[in-house]
Design a protein around this motif. Sequence first.
Motif, PDB file in Angstrom:
ATOM      1  N   LEU A   1       0.812  -1.220   0.000  1.00 38.28           N
ATOM      2  CA  LEU A   1       0.000   0.000   0.000  1.00 38.28           C
ATOM      3  C   LEU A   1       0.844   1.269   0.000  1.00 38.28           C
ATOM      4  O   LEU A   1       0.331   2.363  -0.191  1.00 38.28           O
ATOM      5  CB  LEU A   1      -0.940   0.002   1.211  1.00 38.28           C
ATOM      6  CG  LEU A   1      -2.012  -1.078   1.142  1.00 38.28           C
ATOM      7  CD1 LEU A   1      -2.796  -1.119   2.432  1.00 38.28           C
ATOM      8  CD2 LEU A   1      -2.949  -0.830  -0.039  1.00 38.28           C
TER       9      LEU A   1
ATOM     10  N   LYS B   1       2.691   2.436  -2.135  1.00 40.69           N
ATOM     11  CA  LYS B   1       2.699   3.177  -3.393  1.00 40.69           C
ATOM     12  C   LYS B   1       1.507   4.145  -3.502  1.00 40.69           C
ATOM     13  O   LYS B   1       1.505   5.038  -4.335  1.00 40.69           O
ATOM     14  CB  LYS B   1       2.745   2.225  -4.591  1.00 40.69           C
ATOM     15  CG  LYS B   1       1.466   1.493  -4.886  1.00 40.69           C
ATOM     16  CD  LYS B   1       1.545   0.915  -6.299  1.00 40.69           C
ATOM     17  CE  LYS B   1       0.282   0.166  -6.627  1.00 40.69           C
ATOM     18  NZ  LYS B   1       0.042   0.015  -8.048  1.00 40.69           N
ATOM     19  N   TYR B   2       0.518   3.962  -2.621  1.00 37.09           N
ATOM     20  CA  TYR B   2      -0.627   4.875  -2.627  1.00 37.09           C
ATOM     21  C   TYR B   2      -0.446   6.050  -1.661  1.00 37.09           C
ATOM     22  O   TYR B   2      -1.256   6.971  -1.627  1.00 37.09           O
ATOM     23  CB  TYR B   2      -1.914   4.121  -2.263  1.00 37.09           C
ATOM     24  CG  TYR B   2      -2.247   3.018  -3.238  1.00 37.09           C
ATOM     25  CD1 TYR B   2      -2.814   3.318  -4.473  1.00 37.09           C
ATOM     26  CD2 TYR B   2      -1.978   1.691  -2.942  1.00 37.09           C
ATOM     27  CE1 TYR B   2      -3.112   2.319  -5.391  1.00 37.09           C
ATOM     28  CE2 TYR B   2      -2.272   0.683  -3.839  1.00 37.09           C
ATOM     29  CZ  TYR B   2      -2.838   1.002  -5.066  1.00 37.09           C
ATOM     30  OH  TYR B   2      -3.122   0.012  -5.960  1.00 37.09           O
TER      31      TYR B   2
ATOM     32  N   VAL C   1      -7.905   5.175   2.773  1.00 37.72           N
ATOM     33  CA  VAL C   1      -6.642   4.530   2.394  1.00 37.72           C
ATOM     34  C   VAL C   1      -5.576   4.827   3.457  1.00 37.72           C
ATOM     35  O   VAL C   1      -4.712   3.994   3.736  1.00 37.72           O
ATOM     36  CB  VAL C   1      -6.184   4.977   0.984  1.00 37.72           C
ATOM     37  CG1 VAL C   1      -4.872   4.300   0.602  1.00 37.72           C
ATOM     38  CG2 VAL C   1      -7.257   4.653  -0.050  1.00 37.72           C
ATOM     39  N   ARG C   2      -5.690   5.991   4.083  1.00 33.98           N
ATOM     40  CA  ARG C   2      -4.770   6.310   5.189  1.00 33.98           C
ATOM     41  C   ARG C   2      -4.890   5.251   6.295  1.00 33.98           C
ATOM     42  O   ARG C   2      -3.885   4.827   6.863  1.00 33.98           O
ATOM     43  CB  ARG C   2      -5.101   7.714   5.729  1.00 33.98           C
ATOM     44  CG  ARG C   2      -4.091   8.232   6.731  1.00 33.98           C
ATOM     45  CD  ARG C   2      -4.422   9.669   7.153  1.00 33.98           C
ATOM     46  NE  ARG C   2      -3.376  10.208   8.014  1.00 33.98           N
ATOM     47  CZ  ARG C   2      -3.394  11.439   8.528  1.00 33.98           C
ATOM     48  NH1 ARG C   2      -4.386  12.256   8.256  1.00 33.98           N
ATOM     49  NH2 ARG C   2      -2.399  11.861   9.299  1.00 33.98           N
TER      50      ARG C   2
ATOM     51  N   LEU D   1      -5.713   2.122   5.845  1.00 28.43           N
ATOM     52  CA  LEU D   1      -5.081   0.896   5.343  1.00 28.43           C
ATOM     53  C   LEU D   1      -3.550   0.982   5.444  1.00 28.43           C
ATOM     54  O   LEU D   1      -2.893  -0.002   5.791  1.00 28.43           O
ATOM     55  CB  LEU D   1      -5.499   0.636   3.885  1.00 28.43           C
ATOM     56  CG  LEU D   1      -6.999   0.397   3.642  1.00 28.43           C
ATOM     57  CD1 LEU D   1      -7.277   0.259   2.149  1.00 28.43           C
ATOM     58  CD2 LEU D   1      -7.481  -0.843   4.395  1.00 28.43           C
TER      59      LEU D   1
ATOM     60  N   LYS E   1      -1.847   2.756   7.566  1.00 29.46           N
ATOM     61  CA  LYS E   1      -1.521   2.653   8.991  1.00 29.46           C
ATOM     62  C   LYS E   1      -1.527   1.185   9.433  1.00 29.46           C
ATOM     63  O   LYS E   1      -0.631   0.729  10.156  1.00 29.46           O
ATOM     64  CB  LYS E   1      -2.566   3.448   9.795  1.00 29.46           C
ATOM     65  CG  LYS E   1      -1.965   4.223  10.928  1.00 29.46           C
ATOM     66  CD  LYS E   1      -2.897   5.319  11.448  1.00 29.46           C
ATOM     67  CE  LYS E   1      -2.336   5.856  12.757  1.00 29.46           C
ATOM     68  NZ  LYS E   1      -2.972   5.295  13.951  1.00 29.46           N
TER      69      LYS E   1
END
Lengths: 488, 97
Positions: free
Chosen positions: A301, A303-304, A381-382, A384, A386
């Motif tokens: 993750l 890369k996001y 996504v933050r 995820l 974490k």
Amino acid sequence: MELHCLSIHQLAAELAKGQVSSCQATEHLFERIERHDPVIHGYLELQQDAAIAQADRIDKRRNDGETLGPLAGVPLAIKDNICVSHGRTTCASKILGNFQSPYDAHVIEALNAADAVILGKTNLDEFAMGASTENSGFGLTRNPWNPETVPGGSSGGSAAVVAADLAYAALGSDTGGSIRQPAAFCSVVGLKPTYGRVSRYGLVAFGSSLDQIGPIAKTVPDAALLLAAIASHDRRDSTSAELEVGDYLAEIERPVKPLRIGVASEYFGPGLDKEIAQAVRRALDLYESLGAEIVELSMPLNKYALAVYYIVATAEASSNLARYDGVRYGYRDRDSKDHIDMYSASRAHGFGAEVKRRIMLGTYTLSAGYYDAYYLKALKVRTLIKQDFDKAFEQVDCIAGPVTPTPPFKLGEKIDDPLTLYLSDVYTVMANLTGLPAISIPCGFSSAGLPIGLQLTTKAFSEELLLRIARMFEQATDYHQRKPKLQS
Amino acid sequence: MPAKIDPDQVRRIARLARINLTQEELEQFSNQLSDILNYVDQLSELNTEGVEPTTGPLKISNVFRQDQAARSLSSEQALANAPCRHGDFFAVPKVLE
């Protein structure tokens, strides 16, 4: 060794022995600044009279046998987005060109309590938005290692003056890598503490869920000493943690054993400069030879993180920078006929291009119809990302990797292409999104002689451990002792 | 999601953000913001159904303090940076006709 080359610990020992006075050290640095800063332009404003008066006070108190603070008589530099109640606080923005803070930031009160001497305010990308210090409203800063390259940013002035021995250490702020990336580019130590470890009271806000103040220093023990001085709970910053401050120096020389260091294979993708990849691999080999176990991790993750960062940071910036409206302080357009026109004209004149761009982006992603698709999505996504780090820290004590994808780039090279410049932050934004502490330490030089940094990250509020791990590498190498050849 | 932010949209955002832009800036921001939004669009690849949003690194909310009077800036200090003042007030252009 010459006076300006000393670390804080070395200078403090000399001061204590009476070999040198704080006045001598302070005046020596001002002479050096006068000689070398016209090229580097790390400082926006010098506070010579106040600094020498403070150094003189400390010298007198020392002679009287008084007990002094841990930074007694040590000359330091302050990033110009941290409020100091004398002189100006401009954030390198024309909109705050004449702003004089009516109060000191929490960290300035702490440095005063530690009996430090403040030399002046250092250059930055306007409102800390950038990775090269080229976005300053008051001229760019040059990298002491090669004046044709950038010092990194946004704390480029702070990193450059420490690297050039124009200050014994400095404070910076880090929203997406703004302490660690310039530290890597200038071959100095840069620490972003855990979110909540250092009060932001008096730090001009950029991204409130990301911003953190931290030290830029010549050595890891110096960074530890500064962190100890500025870290504490402060009720004026409601995000400041009510946790005891560790003794960061007590065991700093004791190697961490056993030590498991995680390395994400994703960090070594095609975007990473070959020489940086080699330097980081060599650093990992060194840790292995010191007894560490290297654990390969997968963190897909990561890369996001950059996309999440540029949504969150700009959304928060668009809200934080709404206060610059020409009413209570800052630049005001005088020709406007109504108040809306006054806001819009004042902001058009006062903000530089990058600040406008980020306010616009944040305004867009928060606007009706796009909030869910961009902002809310990014916050999810933050979560995820974490979770990815939480999982990694079940297996390892520390995560290691590069700080930057490239060595310092040429002045002007990326100024017209914001997205390319944003990619400079690809390895650093994770620590801000997760709040974790992270440090950049010198780990080599490119074939062109430009600095390379190693990034280490540990669990929240484990700065003691992080600093010890960083110190292990520093003790075994001499990269931090190398000095740039300055032009004058 | 729109692949391109056209200059008209940029103008609308600029009005919301209270920043006057020149024609040149409108066109430049149209291209640059489109590039950035295309880049961040990669988040749509991820399934975030049922994921709670994270607004900040610390799990804290509603930090209260006692409702007690304390010292604050004096009027003089607060007004010291004012671009325009009348007596003890910040002066602004007329708001109501």
